[in-house]
Design a protein around this motif. Structure first.
Motif, short mmCIF file in Angstrom:
data_model
loop_
_atom_site.label_atom_id
_atom_site.label_comp_id
_atom_site.label_asym_id
_atom_site.label_seq_id
_atom_site.Cartn_x
_atom_site.Cartn_y
_atom_site.Cartn_z
N ASN A 7 7.11 1.37 4.59
CA ASN A 7 6.87 1.54 3.15
C ASN A 7 7.90 0.81 2.30
O ASN A 7 7.58 0.23 1.28
CB ASN A 7 6.92 3.03 2.77
N THR A 8 9.15 0.89 2.74
CA THR A 8 10.22 0.31 1.92
C THR A 8 10.17 -1.22 2.00
O THR A 8 10.30 -1.90 0.99
CB THR A 8 11.59 0.87 2.34
N SER A 50 15.28 -5.86 -5.15
CA SER A 50 15.13 -7.24 -5.61
C SER A 50 16.24 -7.60 -6.60
O SER A 50 16.86 -6.72 -7.21
CB SER A 50 13.78 -7.42 -6.31
N GLY A 72 5.19 0.79 -6.70
CA GLY A 72 6.36 0.67 -5.82
C GLY A 72 7.60 0.21 -6.55
O GLY A 72 8.23 -0.77 -6.16
N GLY A 99 10.57 1.44 -6.65
CA GLY A 99 11.83 1.60 -5.89
C GLY A 99 12.95 2.09 -6.79
O GLY A 99 12.83 3.12 -7.45
N GLU A 102 5.22 5.66 -7.41
CA GLU A 102 6.18 5.49 -6.31
C GLU A 102 5.94 6.56 -5.24
O GLU A 102 5.91 7.75 -5.56
CB GLU A 102 7.61 5.54 -6.88
N SER A 109 0.77 7.77 -3.73
CA SER A 109 0.43 6.42 -3.29
C SER A 109 -0.32 5.64 -4.36
O SER A 109 -1.17 6.20 -5.07
CB SER A 109 -0.43 6.48 -2.03
N ALA A 110 -0.03 4.36 -4.41
CA ALA A 110 -0.72 3.46 -5.33
C ALA A 110 -2.22 3.44 -5.07
O ALA A 110 -3.00 3.05 -5.94
CB ALA A 110 -0.14 2.05 -5.20
N GLY A 147 5.47 -4.21 -6.41
CA GLY A 147 6.62 -4.49 -5.55
C GLY A 147 6.29 -4.04 -4.13
O GLY A 147 7.20 -3.90 -3.31
#
Ligand SMILES: C[S@@+](CC[C@H](N)C(=O)[O-])C[C@H]1O[C@@H](n2cnc3c(N)ncnc32)[C@H](O)[C@@H]1O
Length: 172
Positions: A16-17, A23, A47, A49, A71, A96-97, A118
């Motif tokens: 997942n990560t 970034s 995502g 993060g 996220e 979840s997206a 992301g």
């Protein structure tokens, strides 16, 4: 600190990560440079993060533009929720997206101007990626954009299956 947090989450949830560090600010600026901030009413980030892209969006978005963050990682979610809890133009969802439709319904939103992702499509399960791309495509306005970055071109054709008109930029 941010690097350590991110690395910890990578160790716990590598698929997942998808990366060992957040970034860069340079990538964040590149990610948002095709967004017409004057016109955007709704921007969704998948995502986020530790929120590197979020920070850049927040710098440039109009006050009234709604920013929705989705996220899946609980620690990342909690930090973002805490950071933006006093700003009603930022809505943070833990999940979840894939469930992007559900979250939009909750907010009474029918269309999105920009989806900024992301997500690590190279390491996510195929069916998860498919659902995310399908649902995002259906929710975007006709002129809307799906903006993403990938470390390799492995998933380019796959993503292009949903968004045929791709404009590609490199970091050089
Ligand atoms: C490569 S990291 C990118 C983080 C941040 N955007 C950046 O560029 O530094 C991927 C992020 O996507 C999140 N993620 C992975 N699968 C997800 C899903 N199905 N729904 C929402 N978030 C997800 C991870 O928890 C992680 O925060």
């Amino acid at each position: 600190m941010e690097m350590i947090t991110f690395l910890n989450e990578f160790v716990k949830f590598p698929r997942n990560t998808g990366a060992i560090a957040p970034s860069s600010n340079k990538l964040a600026r590149k990610m948002v440079d095709s967004i017409l901030f004057n016109e955007a009413k709704v921007i969704v980030e998948l995502g986020p993060g530790t929120g590197v892209f979020t920070k850049e969006i927040m710098k440039q978005k109009k006050k009234e533009t709604l920013l929705i963050l989705i996220e899946i990682n609980e620690n990342f979610y909690r930090n973002l929720q805490k950071k933006y809890e006093h700003d009603e133009t930022v809505q943070v969802f833990h999940g979840s997206a894939e469930n992007i439709r559900e979250y939009m319904t909750e907010l009474n939103i029918e269309a999105i101007d920009y989806v900024l992702s992301g997500l690590p499509f190279t390491s996510l399960p195929l069916d998860v990626s498919k659902r995310i791309l399908e649902n995002s495509k259906e929710l975007l306005v006709p002129k809307g954009k799906f903006i993403t970055f990938q470390y390799s071109l492995v998933k380019k054709a796959f993503i292009q299956g949903y968004f045929p008109s791709i404009s590609k930029k490199s970091m050089a």
